[in-house]
Design an enzyme around this catalytic site. Structure first.
Site, PDB file in Angstrom:
ATOM      1  CG  ASP A  58      -0.378  -0.088   2.523  1.00 29.50           C
ATOM      2  OD1 ASP A  58       0.859  -0.213   2.601  1.00 29.50           O
ATOM      3  OD2 ASP A  58      -1.126  -0.032   3.521  1.00 29.50           O
ATOM      4  CB  SER A  59       4.578   1.724  -0.011  1.00 24.19           C
ATOM      5  OG  SER A  59       4.813   0.546  -0.758  1.00 24.19           O
ATOM      6  CG  ASP A  87       0.308  -4.090   2.008  1.00 22.17           C
ATOM      7  OD1 ASP A  87       0.293  -4.931   2.930  1.00 22.17           O
ATOM      8  OD2 ASP A  87       1.164  -3.189   1.916  1.00 22.17           O
ATOM      9  CE  LYS A 117       3.157  -5.923   3.762  1.00 22.66           C
ATOM     10  NZ  LYS A 117       2.637  -4.805   4.576  1.00 22.66           N
ATOM     11  CD  GLU A 163       0.473  -1.656   8.018  1.00 19.51           C
ATOM     12  OE1 GLU A 163       0.118  -0.873   8.928  1.00 19.51           O
ATOM     13  OE2 GLU A 163       1.006  -1.273   6.963  1.00 19.51           O
ATOM     14  CD  GLU A 192       7.869  -0.471   7.766  1.00 17.91           C
ATOM     15  OE1 GLU A 192       6.921  -1.165   7.354  1.00 17.91           O
ATOM     16  OE2 GLU A 192       8.106   0.688   7.385  1.00 17.91           O
TER      17      GLU A 192
END
Ligand code: KIV
Length: 285
Positions: free
Chosen positions: A46-47, A85, A114, A116, A183
């Site tokens: 999602d970056s 993501d 993925k 978080e 991270e």
């Protein structure tokens, strides 16, 4: 072309102590280039909100935007294992998570998703894994919760925080994650977590003791103008190369050295003469 990478290969790398490589990609061209290397996994992160869409953070990224980019990557990369993501608020409960993770696999062409978070997302991970969707966890600095974390800060720097990270990692493993991104975590802590887990950890700003590494495509290729964290190694200066090439193009067009003879299409002499005659145009030569 080397063999297609599967989820089993990712675990095998950990079991055999072979470091895993992952990079982000968001479009067909980048994916096709990565496809020609030995990179194991591509993350459609999602970056993309920042590096492709110019948002301030990952918070604004939508599921539709993720799918749009995932599809392009899946068209370009046939060999690596593909992870998509789940963006902010797309997995607030198990049924939302199922619907959106399902989209990543069915529409986006991803092999895994993925998300978080630590223990608080363990139930969601379990539901996804039971439905047959491989899940990669992501703990430490979790950019979707940047407002809660108070900024882009290294995580796990106190004994209590480090213990919390370890418990989160163990809970994610227990819930069925096939791998976990760590991270911005102190290297010594990331190494201990990696040793404690039987699934691979993928580090970004977490040192060489992780089972693999991930970098953002634009960062590692020198395409980002913004401040880069210390954990980024720049492997090329594609940004500078691009700017120089564009400037050279402008000069070539302005001084008429582009297009040259080698860039133009020809017409037979008699056809040209006939054309000129038809329109009554007289040209020498
Ligand atoms: O979105 C992303 O690029 C990521 C990586 C930094 C792990 O989550």
């Amino acid at each position: 072309m080397t063999k297609k990478v599967s989820i089993l290969d990712i675990q095998k790398r950990k079991d055999e102590g072979v470091p895993i490589t992952m990079v982000t990609a968001y479009d067909y061209t980048a994916a096709s280039l990565i496809d020609q290397t030995d990179v194991d996994m591509i993350l459609v992160g999602d970056s993309l909100g920042m590096v492709m869409l110019g948002y301030e953070s990952t918070v604004s990224v939508t599921m539709d935007e993720m799918i749009h980019h995932a599809k392009a990557v899946a068209r370009g990369a046939k060999r690596p294992f593909l992870v998509g993501d789940l963006p902010f608020m797309s997995y607030v409960d198990a049924s939302e998570a199922l619907r959106n993770a399902g989209r990543h696999l069915k529409e986006g062409g991803m092999h895994a998703v993925k998300l978080e978070g630590g223990r608080e997302v363990a139930i969601t991970v379990e539901v996804l894994v039971q439905a047959g969707i491989p899940v990669m966890g992501h703990i430490g600095l979790t950019p979707q919760r940047i407002s809660k974390l108070g900024g882009f800060k290294v995580q796990g720097q106190t004994a209590v925080d480090a213990e919390r990270l370890l418990q989160d990692a163990l809970a994610l493993q227990e819930a069925g994650c096939f791998s976990i991104v760590l991270e911005a975590v102190p290297a010594k802590i990331a190494e201990k977590i990696s040793t404690a887990l039987s699934i691979p950890t993928i580090g970004i700003g977490a040192g060489a003791g992780c089972d693999g590494q991930v970098l953002v495509y634009q960062d590692m290729l020198g395409m980002s103008e913004k401040y880069l964290p210390r954990f980024v190694k720049r492997y090329a200066e594609v940004g500078d190369i691009t700017i120089n090439a564009m400037q050279q193009y402008v000069e070539d067009v302005q001084n008429r050295s582009f297009p040259g003879e080698e860039h133009v299409y020809k017409i037979k002499r008699e056809e040209l003469d006939a054309f000129l005659e038809r329109f009554g145009i007289f040209v020498e030569g």
